[in-house]
Design a protein around this motif. Structure first.
Motif, PDB file in Angstrom:
ATOM      1  N   ILE A 251       0.810  -1.219   0.000  1.00  0.00           N
ATOM      2  CA  ILE A 251       0.000   0.000   0.000  1.00  0.00           C
ATOM      3  C   ILE A 251       0.843   1.269   0.000  1.00  0.00           C
ATOM      4  O   ILE A 251       0.613   2.173  -0.819  1.00  0.00           O
ATOM      5  CB  ILE A 251      -1.035  -0.007   1.157  1.00  0.00           C
ATOM      6  N   LEU A 252       1.822   1.385   0.875  1.00  0.00           N
ATOM      7  CA  LEU A 252       2.620   2.607   0.915  1.00  0.00           C
ATOM      8  C   LEU A 252       3.534   2.722  -0.299  1.00  0.00           C
ATOM      9  O   LEU A 252       3.817   3.830  -0.772  1.00  0.00           O
ATOM     10  CB  LEU A 252       3.441   2.666   2.205  1.00  0.00           C
ATOM     11  N   ALA A 253       3.952   1.588  -0.848  1.00  0.00           N
ATOM     12  CA  ALA A 253       4.807   1.611  -2.043  1.00  0.00           C
ATOM     13  C   ALA A 253       4.119   2.318  -3.203  1.00  0.00           C
ATOM     14  O   ALA A 253       4.784   2.925  -4.055  1.00  0.00           O
ATOM     15  CB  ALA A 253       5.178   0.186  -2.443  1.00  0.00           C
ATOM     16  N   ALA A 254       2.782   2.282  -3.236  1.00  0.00           N
ATOM     17  CA  ALA A 254       2.048   2.946  -4.322  1.00  0.00           C
ATOM     18  C   ALA A 254       2.292   4.449  -4.316  1.00  0.00           C
ATOM     19  O   ALA A 254       2.252   5.101  -5.369  1.00  0.00           O
ATOM     20  CB  ALA A 254       0.557   2.649  -4.189  1.00  0.00           C
ATOM     21  N   ALA A 255       2.552   5.035  -3.131  1.00  0.00           N
ATOM     22  CA  ALA A 255       2.770   6.477  -3.047  1.00  0.00           C
ATOM     23  C   ALA A 255       4.073   6.913  -3.706  1.00  0.00           C
ATOM     24  O   ALA A 255       4.274   8.109  -3.979  1.00  0.00           O
ATOM     25  CB  ALA A 255       2.748   6.920  -1.585  1.00  0.00           C
ATOM     26  N   LEU A 256       4.970   5.965  -3.984  1.00  0.00           N
ATOM     27  CA  LEU A 256       6.211   6.282  -4.696  1.00  0.00           C
ATOM     28  C   LEU A 256       6.010   6.361  -6.201  1.00  0.00           C
ATOM     29  O   LEU A 256       6.816   6.987  -6.905  1.00  0.00           O
ATOM     30  CB  LEU A 256       7.274   5.214  -4.398  1.00  0.00           C
ATOM     31  N   LEU A 257       4.954   5.746  -6.710  1.00  0.00           N
ATOM     32  CA  LEU A 257       4.798   5.608  -8.163  1.00  0.00           C
ATOM     33  C   LEU A 257       4.820   6.932  -8.919  1.00  0.00           C
ATOM     34  O   LEU A 257       5.501   7.045  -9.945  1.00  0.00           O
ATOM     35  CB  LEU A 257       3.517   4.828  -8.468  1.00  0.00           C
ATOM     36  N   PRO A 258       4.091   7.968  -8.476  1.00  0.00           N
ATOM     37  CA  PRO A 258       4.126   9.225  -9.237  1.00  0.00           C
ATOM     38  C   PRO A 258       5.477   9.935  -9.201  1.00  0.00           C
ATOM     39  O   PRO A 258       5.679  10.921  -9.914  1.00  0.00           O
ATOM     40  CB  PRO A 258       3.049  10.081  -8.540  1.00  0.00           C
ATOM     41  N   HIS A 259       6.404   9.433  -8.380  1.00  0.00           N
ATOM     42  CA  HIS A 259       7.721  10.062  -8.211  1.00  0.00           C
ATOM     43  C   HIS A 259       8.852   9.101  -8.592  1.00  0.00           C
ATOM     44  O   HIS A 259      10.006   9.318  -8.215  1.00  0.00           O
ATOM     45  CB  HIS A 259       7.890  10.514  -6.763  1.00  0.00           C
ATOM     46  N   ALA A 260       8.502   8.046  -9.334  1.00  0.00           N
ATOM     47  CA  ALA A 260       9.451   6.951  -9.573  1.00  0.00           C
ATOM     48  C   ALA A 260      10.637   7.341 -10.438  1.00  0.00           C
ATOM     49  O   ALA A 260      11.629   6.610 -10.490  1.00  0.00           O
ATOM     50  CB  ALA A 260       8.717   5.766 -10.208  1.00  0.00           C
ATOM     51  N   SER A 261      10.579   8.494 -11.106  1.00  0.00           N
ATOM     52  CA  SER A 261      11.739   8.923 -11.893  1.00  0.00           C
ATOM     53  C   SER A 261      12.902   9.342 -11.001  1.00  0.00           C
ATOM     54  O   SER A 261      14.055   9.340 -11.434  1.00  0.00           O
ATOM     55  CB  SER A 261      11.355  10.086 -12.813  1.00  0.00           C
ATOM     56  N   LYS A 262      12.583   9.695  -9.755  1.00  0.00           N
ATOM     57  CA  LYS A 262      13.633  10.135  -8.838  1.00  0.00           C
ATOM     58  C   LYS A 262      13.650   9.358  -7.525  1.00  0.00           C
ATOM     59  O   LYS A 262      14.709   9.124  -6.954  1.00  0.00           O
ATOM     60  CB  LYS A 262      13.458  11.625  -8.536  1.00  0.00           C
ATOM     61  N   ALA A 263      12.463   8.991  -7.013  1.00  0.00           N
ATOM     62  CA  ALA A 263      12.374   8.369  -5.688  1.00  0.00           C
ATOM     63  C   ALA A 263      12.232   6.863  -5.791  1.00  0.00           C
ATOM     64  O   ALA A 263      11.492   6.353  -6.631  1.00  0.00           O
ATOM     65  CB  ALA A 263      11.191   8.951  -4.921  1.00  0.00           C
ATOM     66  N   HIS A 264      12.933   6.139  -4.934  1.00  0.00           N
ATOM     67  CA  HIS A 264      12.826   4.685  -4.862  1.00  0.00           C
ATOM     68  C   HIS A 264      13.249   4.256  -3.458  1.00  0.00           C
ATOM     69  O   HIS A 264      13.667   5.079  -2.631  1.00  0.00           O
ATOM     70  CB  HIS A 264      13.676   4.003  -5.943  1.00  0.00           C
ATOM     71  N   PHE A 265      13.135   2.943  -3.184  1.00  0.00           N
ATOM     72  CA  PHE A 265      13.431   2.458  -1.833  1.00  0.00           C
ATOM     73  C   PHE A 265      14.891   2.651  -1.448  1.00  0.00           C
ATOM     74  O   PHE A 265      15.225   2.661  -0.264  1.00  0.00           O
ATOM     75  CB  PHE A 265      13.053   0.978  -1.720  1.00  0.00           C
ATOM     76  N   GLY A 266      15.761   2.816  -2.435  1.00  0.00           N
ATOM     77  CA  GLY A 266      17.172   2.999  -2.134  1.00  0.00           C
ATOM     78  C   GLY A 266      17.522   4.399  -1.672  1.00  0.00           C
ATOM     79  O   GLY A 266      18.554   4.600  -1.021  1.00  0.00           O
ATOM     80  N   ASN A 267      16.684   5.402  -2.009  1.00  0.00           N
ATOM     81  CA  ASN A 267      17.012   6.775  -1.631  1.00  0.00           C
ATOM     82  C   ASN A 267      15.894   7.474  -0.856  1.00  0.00           C
ATOM     83  O   ASN A 267      15.933   8.685  -0.665  1.00  0.00           O
ATOM     84  CB  ASN A 267      17.378   7.604  -2.866  1.00  0.00           C
ATOM     85  N   THR A 268      14.895   6.704  -0.418  1.00  0.00           N
ATOM     86  CA  THR A 268      13.760   7.272   0.300  1.00  0.00           C
ATOM     87  C   THR A 268      13.489   6.456   1.561  1.00  0.00           C
ATOM     88  O   THR A 268      13.353   5.235   1.504  1.00  0.00           O
ATOM     89  CB  THR A 268      12.489   7.272  -0.563  1.00  0.00           C
ATOM     90  N   GLN A 269      13.457   7.129   2.707  1.00  0.00           N
ATOM     91  CA  GLN A 269      13.119   6.458   3.961  1.00  0.00           C
ATOM     92  C   GLN A 269      11.609   6.279   4.017  1.00  0.00           C
ATOM     93  O   GLN A 269      10.855   7.250   3.997  1.00  0.00           O
ATOM     94  CB  GLN A 269      13.600   7.270   5.158  1.00  0.00           C
ATOM     95  N   MET A 270      11.152   5.021   4.086  1.00  0.00           N
ATOM     96  CA  MET A 270       9.732   4.700   4.075  1.00  0.00           C
ATOM     97  C   MET A 270       9.352   4.027   5.392  1.00  0.00           C
ATOM     98  O   MET A 270      10.044   3.129   5.858  1.00  0.00           O
ATOM     99  CB  MET A 270       9.403   3.765   2.910  1.00  0.00           C
ATOM    100  N   ALA A 271       8.256   4.470   5.983  1.00  0.00           N
ATOM    101  CA  ALA A 271       7.777   3.847   7.210  1.00  0.00           C
ATOM    102  C   ALA A 271       6.291   4.149   7.381  1.00  0.00           C
ATOM    103  O   ALA A 271       5.851   5.284   7.158  1.00  0.00           O
ATOM    104  CB  ALA A 271       8.555   4.355   8.425  1.00  0.00           C
ATOM    105  N   SER A 272       5.524   3.142   7.778  1.00  0.00           N
ATOM    106  CA  SER A 272       4.106   3.351   8.049  1.00  0.00           C
ATOM    107  C   SER A 272       3.956   4.241   9.283  1.00  0.00           C
ATOM    108  O   SER A 272       4.622   4.037  10.289  1.00  0.00           O
ATOM    109  CB  SER A 272       3.404   2.011   8.301  1.00  0.00           C
ATOM    110  N   LEU A 273       3.050   5.218   9.196  1.00  0.00           N
ATOM    111  CA  LEU A 273       2.765   6.101  10.329  1.00  0.00           C
ATOM    112  C   LEU A 273       1.438   5.743  10.989  1.00  0.00           C
ATOM    113  O   LEU A 273       1.340   5.705  12.210  1.00  0.00           O
ATOM    114  CB  LEU A 273       2.745   7.563   9.870  1.00  0.00           C
TER     115      LEU A 273
END
Length: 291
Positions: A208-230
């Motif tokens: 579910i949270l991974a979907a929020a990266l999709l519109p920014h996938a040209s620059k943001a990914h799991f390797g350069n973005t800290q992701m955590a459920s709030l």
């Protein structure tokens, strides 16, 4: 974990006393406790205090601290209210005396009333026409980024088949939605609705949270973005079984100020709406350390 039974063993907590329970953790590839695990274990703890046969209809939770995989989690249940139709429970999860998670859950007696739902998108590819995560690893493992390959190598009791396949080597912004078929790898026999809800709660934190990266996938990914459920909310509507594929249809309406929001509908394969989910999570760009 490979089987549904192993997952059930993980979620079924040890009783310490009537209001305290204890559980262990298993990794899904992250160095911290998987949010879906502590969610589902908290539901298990709350259910252990429900003695009137009522069924979970909604939950609302906050993730307070990253959980330590190597430390048992203690779940304290507060029996807030048992009314004429609804029962409310509050669950506090802690490690070493420090709160890491809090959940409020409401349980409802069986009642009859109006019935309607939105329709599932029937134009999507069916699971038989799609590759699973396991099959993707076997076919493309040698060219996948290291972080993606490691994630797919973790053994899971659930098989996932994404409808929209993302090429991790092609950096481009993508539409703000995601559809994933999922199914348990081994049969789940003679499970009651409470047990099925706990497993669905566990699964609901995947993708579910991974979907929020999709519109920014040209620059943001799991390797350069800290992701955590709030936080995480979920509403349960209908009974269901795990004997066929189910669809998790996710959209992400918003991301701003280092937070992303996504919501999803979970359908049975025949189009029955089983549950809805909403989650906000941290999406913090990592700052490279100067050499």
């Amino acid at each position: 974990m490979k089987s549904a039974n192993e997952l059930l063993e993980l979620l079924d907590l040890k009783t310490i006393d009537p209001s305290h329970f204890e559980g262990i953790s298993k990794t899904i590839g992250s160095p911290h406790v998987f949010g879906g695990q502590v969610l589902a274990q908290s539901v298990n703890a709350a259910y252990k205090t429900i003695t009137n046969g009522r069924i979970l209809h909604s939950l609302h939770a906050y993730f307070l601290e990253a959980g330590d995989l190597n430390v048992p989690i203690v779940f304290e249940v507060n029996e807030v209210r048992d009314g004429g139709s609804f029962s409310t429970r509050r669950v506090l999860a802690s490690q070493n005396g420090k709160a890491i998670f809090i959940l409020a859950a409401s349980f409802h007696k069986e009642e009859e009333g109006p019935d309607h739902q939105i329709e599932m998108n029937t134009s999507l590819k069916q699971p038989e026409a799609l590759l699973s995560w396991t099959e993707m690893l076997a076919r493309y493992g040698s060219v996948l980024p290291k972080i993606t390959k490691h994630f797919l190598e973790i053994e899971r009791p659930i098989e996932f088949k994404p409808v929209e396949v993302i090429n991790p080597l092609k950096q481009e912004n993508l539409p703000p939605y995601s559809n994933i078929w999922f199914k348990l790898k081994t049969p789940l026999q003679n499970a009651d609705l409470a047990t099925k809800q706990q497993i669905l709660t566990y699964i609901s934190d995947y993708n579910i949270l991974a979907a929020a990266l999709l519109p920014h996938a040209s620059k943001a990914h799991f390797g350069n973005t800290q992701m955590a459920s709030l936080d995480h909310s979920m509403w349960f509507f209908r009974d269901f079984d795990y004997d066929d594929w189910m669809l998790y249809s996710i959209e992400t309406p918003n991301a701003t100020r280092a937070r992303g929001f996504a919501k999803g509908n979970i359908f049975s394969r025949d189009g029955k709406l089983i549950a809805c989910v909403a989650q906000e999570g941290l999406m913090r760009p990592m700052v490279k350390k100067s050499e």
